[in-house]
Write a protein that holds these residues in place. Structure first.
Motif, PDB file in Angstrom:
ATOM      1  N   UNK A 175       0.809  -1.210   0.000  1.00 42.40           N
ATOM      2  CA  UNK A 175       0.000   0.000   0.000  1.00 42.40           C
ATOM      3  C   UNK A 175       0.846   1.265   0.000  1.00 42.40           C
ATOM      4  N   UNK A 176       2.101   1.167  -0.383  1.00 38.86           N
ATOM      5  CA  UNK A 176       2.988   2.335  -0.422  1.00 38.86           C
ATOM      6  C   UNK A 176       2.487   3.306  -1.487  1.00 38.86           C
ATOM      7  N   UNK A 177       2.612   4.621  -1.234  1.00 37.64           N
ATOM      8  CA  UNK A 177       2.202   5.595  -2.251  1.00 37.64           C
ATOM      9  C   UNK A 177       3.022   5.408  -3.520  1.00 37.64           C
ATOM     10  N   UNK A 178       2.412   5.668  -4.674  1.00 33.68           N
ATOM     11  CA  UNK A 178       3.091   5.491  -5.953  1.00 33.68           C
ATOM     12  C   UNK A 178       4.366   6.321  -6.023  1.00 33.68           C
ATOM     13  N   UNK A 179       4.360   7.516  -5.392  1.00 31.86           N
ATOM     14  CA  UNK A 179       5.548   8.374  -5.407  1.00 31.86           C
ATOM     15  C   UNK A 179       6.737   7.711  -4.732  1.00 31.86           C
ATOM     16  N   UNK A 180       6.485   6.819  -3.799  1.00 33.39           N
ATOM     17  CA  UNK A 180       7.536   6.181  -3.017  1.00 33.39           C
ATOM     18  C   UNK A 180       8.051   4.897  -3.666  1.00 33.39           C
ATOM     19  N   UNK A 181       7.470   4.495  -4.776  1.00 34.30           N
ATOM     20  CA  UNK A 181       7.873   3.250  -5.425  1.00 34.30           C
ATOM     21  C   UNK A 181       9.124   3.449  -6.272  1.00 34.30           C
ATOM     22  N   UNK A 182       9.940   2.421  -6.314  1.00 38.57           N
ATOM     23  CA  UNK A 182      11.099   2.405  -7.197  1.00 38.57           C
ATOM     24  C   UNK A 182      10.647   1.831  -8.531  1.00 38.57           C
ATOM     25  N   UNK A 183      10.996   2.504  -9.606  1.00 34.86           N
ATOM     26  CA  UNK A 183      10.607   2.086 -10.946  1.00 34.86           C
ATOM     27  C   UNK A 183      11.814   1.502 -11.677  1.00 34.86           C
ATOM     28  N   UNK A 184      11.603   0.371 -12.321  1.00 34.71           N
ATOM     29  CA  UNK A 184      12.674  -0.262 -13.089  1.00 34.71           C
ATOM     30  C   UNK A 184      12.168  -0.461 -14.509  1.00 34.71           C
ATOM     31  N   UNK A 185      12.836   0.190 -15.463  1.00 37.57           N
ATOM     32  CA  UNK A 185      12.432   0.035 -16.863  1.00 37.57           C
ATOM     33  C   UNK A 185      13.134  -1.181 -17.459  1.00 37.57           C
ATOM     34  N   UNK A 186      12.342  -2.062 -18.025  1.00 39.74           N
ATOM     35  CA  UNK A 186      12.858  -3.274 -18.646  1.00 39.74           C
ATOM     36  C   UNK A 186      12.650  -3.201 -20.152  1.00 39.74           C
ATOM     37  N   UNK A 187      13.660  -3.614 -20.889  1.00 39.97           N
ATOM     38  CA  UNK A 187      13.619  -3.605 -22.352  1.00 39.97           C
ATOM     39  C   UNK A 187      13.910  -5.020 -22.824  1.00 39.97           C
TER      40      UNK A 187
ATOM     41  N   UNK B 290       8.940  -2.676 -24.085  1.00 40.30           N
ATOM     42  CA  UNK B 290       9.334  -1.987 -22.862  1.00 40.30           C
ATOM     43  C   UNK B 290       8.204  -2.022 -21.827  1.00 40.30           C
ATOM     44  N   UNK B 291       8.619  -2.161 -20.578  1.00 38.78           N
ATOM     45  CA  UNK B 291       7.671  -2.091 -19.474  1.00 38.78           C
ATOM     46  C   UNK B 291       8.396  -1.561 -18.260  1.00 38.78           C
ATOM     47  N   UNK B 292       7.614  -1.084 -17.307  1.00 38.58           N
ATOM     48  CA  UNK B 292       8.169  -0.606 -16.050  1.00 38.58           C
ATOM     49  C   UNK B 292       7.575  -1.456 -14.951  1.00 38.58           C
ATOM     50  N   UNK B 293       8.425  -1.976 -14.068  1.00 43.44           N
ATOM     51  CA  UNK B 293       7.944  -2.689 -12.886  1.00 43.44           C
ATOM     52  C   UNK B 293       8.235  -1.817 -11.672  1.00 43.44           C
ATOM     53  N   UNK B 294       7.371  -1.926 -10.663  1.00 46.99           N
ATOM     54  CA  UNK B 294       7.445  -1.075  -9.484  1.00 46.99           C
ATOM     55  C   UNK B 294       7.740  -1.922  -8.256  1.00 46.99           C
ATOM     56  N   UNK B 295       8.628  -1.416  -7.402  1.00 48.85           N
ATOM     57  CA  UNK B 295       8.982  -2.091  -6.163  1.00 48.85           C
ATOM     58  C   UNK B 295       8.736  -1.157  -4.992  1.00 48.85           C
ATOM     59  N   UNK B 296       8.161  -1.701  -3.922  1.00 50.51           N
ATOM     60  CA  UNK B 296       7.896  -0.924  -2.714  1.00 50.51           C
ATOM     61  C   UNK B 296       9.194  -0.705  -1.952  1.00 50.51           C
ATOM     62  N   UNK B 297       9.241   0.335  -1.115  1.00 45.24           N
ATOM     63  CA  UNK B 297      10.443   0.586  -0.311  1.00 45.24           C
ATOM     64  C   UNK B 297      10.820  -0.658   0.511  1.00 45.24           C
ATOM     65  N   UNK B 298      12.102  -0.977   0.508  1.00 40.73           N
ATOM     66  CA  UNK B 298      12.602  -2.132   1.247  1.00 40.73           C
ATOM     67  C   UNK B 298      12.672  -3.406   0.425  1.00 40.73           C
ATOM     68  N   UNK B 299      12.016  -3.440  -0.723  1.00 47.31           N
ATOM     69  CA  UNK B 299      12.027  -4.636  -1.569  1.00 47.31           C
ATOM     70  C   UNK B 299      13.423  -4.849  -2.158  1.00 47.31           C
ATOM     71  N   UNK B 300      13.835  -6.103  -2.243  1.00 48.72           N
ATOM     72  CA  UNK B 300      15.122  -6.460  -2.835  1.00 48.72           C
ATOM     73  C   UNK B 300      14.851  -7.164  -4.158  1.00 48.72           C
ATOM     74  N   UNK B 301      15.608  -6.790  -5.188  1.00 50.69           N
ATOM     75  CA  UNK B 301      15.419  -7.414  -6.494  1.00 50.69           C
ATOM     76  C   UNK B 301      16.761  -7.512  -7.211  1.00 50.69           C
TER      77      UNK B 301
ATOM     78  N   UNK C 239      18.293   2.792 -15.590  1.00 47.09           N
ATOM     79  CA  UNK C 239      16.975   2.144 -15.689  1.00 47.09           C
ATOM     80  C   UNK C 239      16.237   2.032 -14.357  1.00 47.09           C
ATOM     81  N   UNK C 240      16.833   2.461 -13.245  1.00 51.76           N
ATOM     82  CA  UNK C 240      16.170   2.396 -11.936  1.00 51.76           C
ATOM     83  C   UNK C 240      15.948   3.827 -11.451  1.00 51.76           C
ATOM     84  N   UNK C 241      14.678   4.178 -11.227  1.00 53.90           N
ATOM     85  CA  UNK C 241      14.339   5.531 -10.775  1.00 53.90           C
ATOM     86  C   UNK C 241      13.712   5.466  -9.393  1.00 53.90           C
ATOM     87  N   UNK C 242      14.153   6.178  -8.413  1.00 55.12           N
ATOM     88  CA  UNK C 242      15.217   7.165  -8.490  1.00 55.12           C
ATOM     89  C   UNK C 242      16.596   6.530  -8.410  1.00 55.12           C
TER      90      UNK C 242
END
Length: 173
Positions: A17-29, A54-65, A99-102
């Motif tokens: 339930x983390x706010x979208x602004x707090x998510x880490x975005x990873x662009x995959x090609x 291309x797609x973007x996947x989102x990770x919540x704070x603290x997630x390891x990938x 490819x990882x924002x931020x």
């Protein structure tokens, strides 16, 4: 613009339930046999498809990938890299990463196919003992990075080490 498709997040320190602004975005090609980026492990909380490549996947704070990036040309592989990253919380220090924002807290970085292949084997070994690499101690990934950088063999991640990490996490150490 394609909508964010959210999926519930299970254990692993990330909040579904983390706010979208707090998510880490990873662009995959994915351009077959040219540029291929993929997530080797990780629990994403959503995905946005940009186009068929291309797609973007989102990770919540603290997630390891684990993010694998590979590219080639007509003569063979020109670039291969694997990073194990922890998504950061808003205001937390981080390293920038293509490819990882931020950006994120980089736990392990492997450059060149021999090193990437070795890390993939280490990830497979963690899975072989019945542990999801997402749940492994972040210090283990730092240990693997440092040992490989020094040309040494990393210690195996065992069930005993994993239990010890779980106990430390429970008491807040």
């Amino acid at each position: 613009m394609t909508a964010l498709v959210a999926a519930p997040m299970s254990a692993g320190g990330a909040d579904a339930n983390a706010p979208t602004d707090d998510l880490t975005q990873v662009e995959l090609v994915w351009i077959e046999k040219r540029t291929e980026h993929w997530i080797r492990f990780g629990r994403d909380v959503g995905e946005q498809i940009l186009d068929r490549r291309r797609r973007i996947v989102f990770f919540a704070p603290g997630a390891v990938f684990a993010l694998v990036r590979w590219a080639s040309n007509d003569y063979g592989t020109i670039f291969s890299r694997l990073d194990i990253v922890r998504a950061v919380r808003s205001g937390e220090a981080f390293q920038t990463h293509p490819t990882v924002m931020p950006g994120g807290a980089i736990l392990l970085r492997a450059n060149g196919w021999p090193d990437v292949e070795r890390v993939l084997q280490i990830i497979d070994a963690v899975e072989a003992v019945g542990i999801d690499p997402v749940d492994a101690a972040p210090d283990h990934w730092r240990h693997v990075h440092n040992r490989l950088a020094a040309g040494e063999t990393p210690r195996a991640y065992t069930l005993a080490r994993h239990r010890a990490f779980g106990m430390r996490r429970e008491i807040g150490v």
